[in-house]
Design an enzyme around this catalytic site. Structure first.
Site, short mmCIF file in Angstrom:
data_model
loop_
_atom_site.label_atom_id
_atom_site.label_comp_id
_atom_site.label_asym_id
_atom_site.label_seq_id
_atom_site.Cartn_x
_atom_site.Cartn_y
_atom_site.Cartn_z
CE LYS A 66 54.57 45.37 -22.56
NZ LYS A 66 55.97 45.78 -22.27
CE1 TYR A 86 55.46 44.17 -25.79
CE2 TYR A 86 57.77 43.82 -25.23
CZ TYR A 86 56.72 44.67 -25.49
OH TYR A 86 56.92 46.02 -25.44
#
Length: 300
Positions: free
Chosen positions: A171, A143
Site C-alpha cells: 500500500k 504499508y
C-alpha cells in the site's frame, strides 16, 4: 505463497476502504455500527475492507478491541468481501502477536505499516517485516507511508522483501510513482494506491486498486473509476477522478478520520466521534465538507 500466480484482486480485493472504527457516545467500541458500516461499504461497491489501520484509529484501540472489530466485520461481510487486518506497530514482537491473533480470527490478509516514531534503518525494516510475515501464512501488504512513519521503505528494501513468499504487495502512500512502477514491473508485487489524490495515476503505473479513505462516502464512484480504466475508457475514468477531487481536498484539510466520520454522518450513517487526540469536525468544517460532498455528487 508467491507473487507468481498470486491473484491479488480475488485474494485481497481491488476497491478497499480503510475503514473507520465506530465508537459509541461513551467512547467504547460500537460493534453494531461496525457491522452496519461494513455492509454499507460493501453494498456501495467495495470488495475489501481494511480494519484497524490509520483511519481506523488503531493507535487508540486495544488488542482486544482490534480482535473484536475484526471478528464483527468478518461475520458481517467476510463471505462477500476481503477483510484485511492492520497488524503493524513500532514494536516487532507486538506486531507478531497481533498478526497471529488476526490470523486466528480468520483475517484474509494483513496490512503491516512501517514502524513509526522509532525511525529504524532499512536493515531493521527488513527484519521487522520478515518477522511479521513469518508469523502466519496470510498474505501481507507492506504499508509505505513516510509522511507518518518518517522512514520510507526504500526500493531496494521492497525488492528484498518481495522474495518472501507471504509478502505479496504494497500500500503506497509515498507518491513515488516512478519507483513504484519499476517495482511492479520487476517483482510482480500488487500495488495499492494509499493516496486518493493519486488513484488514477497509480492505475496507469499498474496498480491493482485502492485502499481508500474517500470511499467511505464515494465507494461507488471509485468502483466506476476502476471499471472504466480497466475497460480502456480513460476519458470516463478521468472524468470520475475529477468529480471526486473535492473529497481529496476535504481529506487534506480535515484528516482522514475526521473527514470520514463527518462525511458518513452527513450521509445518514452515524459511526460516532473519533477518540482523542483526533477530534470531531467543527460546524465550520462540516459546512465546507458539505459543499465538497455536493460538488462530488455524493450528497444532495
Amino acid at each position: 505463497m508467491s507473487t507468481v500466480g498470486f491473484d491479488a484482486p480475488a485474494r485481497l480485493g481491488t476497491v478497499l476502504t480503510a475503514m473507520v472504527t465506530p465508537f459509541a457516545a461513551d467512547g467504547s467500541l460500537d460493534t453494531a455500527a461496525a457491522a452496519r458500516l461494513a455492509n454499507h461499504l460493501v453494498d456501495s461497491g467495495c470488495d475489501g475492507l481494511v480494519v484497524s489501520g490509520t483511519t481506523g484509529e488503531s493507535p487508540t484501540t486495544t488488542d482486544d478491541e482490534k480482535r473484536e472489530l475484526l471478528r464483527v466485520v468478518l461475520e458481517a461481510v467476510g463471505d462477500r468481501a476481503r477483510v484485511i487486518a492492520g497488524a503493524g506497530t513500532y514494536d516487532t514482537a507486538h506486531s507478531v502477536r497481533l498478526a497471529k491473533a488476526c490470523a486466528a480470527e480468520g483475517a484474509h490478509g494483513l496490512l503491516v505499516v512501517t514502524p513509526y516514531y522509532s525511525k529504524p534503518p532499512q536493515r531493521g525494516l527488513i527484519a521487522h517485516f520478515t518477522a511479521v510475515a513469518d508469523a502466519t501464512e496470510l498474505p501481507v501488504l507492506l504499508y509505505d507511508i513516510p509522511g507518518r512513519s518518517v522512514v520510507p521503505i526504500e526500493s531496494s528494501t521492497i525488492r528484498a522483501l518481495a522474495s518472501h513468499p507471504n509478502i505479496v504487495g504494497v500500500k503506497d502512500a509515498k507518491a513515488d510513482l516512478h519507483a513504484g512502477g519499476q517495482i511492479i514491473a520487476e517483482t510482480g508485487l500488487a500495488y495499492y494506491s494509499g493516496d486518493d489524490a493519486l488513484n488514477l495515476p497509480w492505475l496507469a503505473m499498474g496498480a491493482t486498486g485502492f485502499i481508500s479513505v474517500i470511499s467511505h462516502v464515494a465507494a461507488n464512484q471509485l468502483r466506476e473509476l476502476l471499471s472504466a480504466f480497466t475497460s480502456g475508457d480513460i476519458a470516463t475514468a478521468r472524468k470520475i477522478n475529477a468529480t471526486v477531487t473535492p473529497l481529496c481536498d476535504a481529506m487534506a484539510r480535515l484528516g482522514g478520520v475526521t473527514m470520514s466520520k463527518a462525511g458518513l454522518r452527513l450521509q445518514g450513517i452515524d459511526v460516532g466521534d473519533p477518540r482523542l487526540p483526533q477530534v470531531p469536525a467543527t460546524p465550520e468544517q462540516i459546512e465546507a465538507l458539505t459543499a465538497d460532498m455536493r460538488a462530488a455528487s455524493v450528497l444532495r
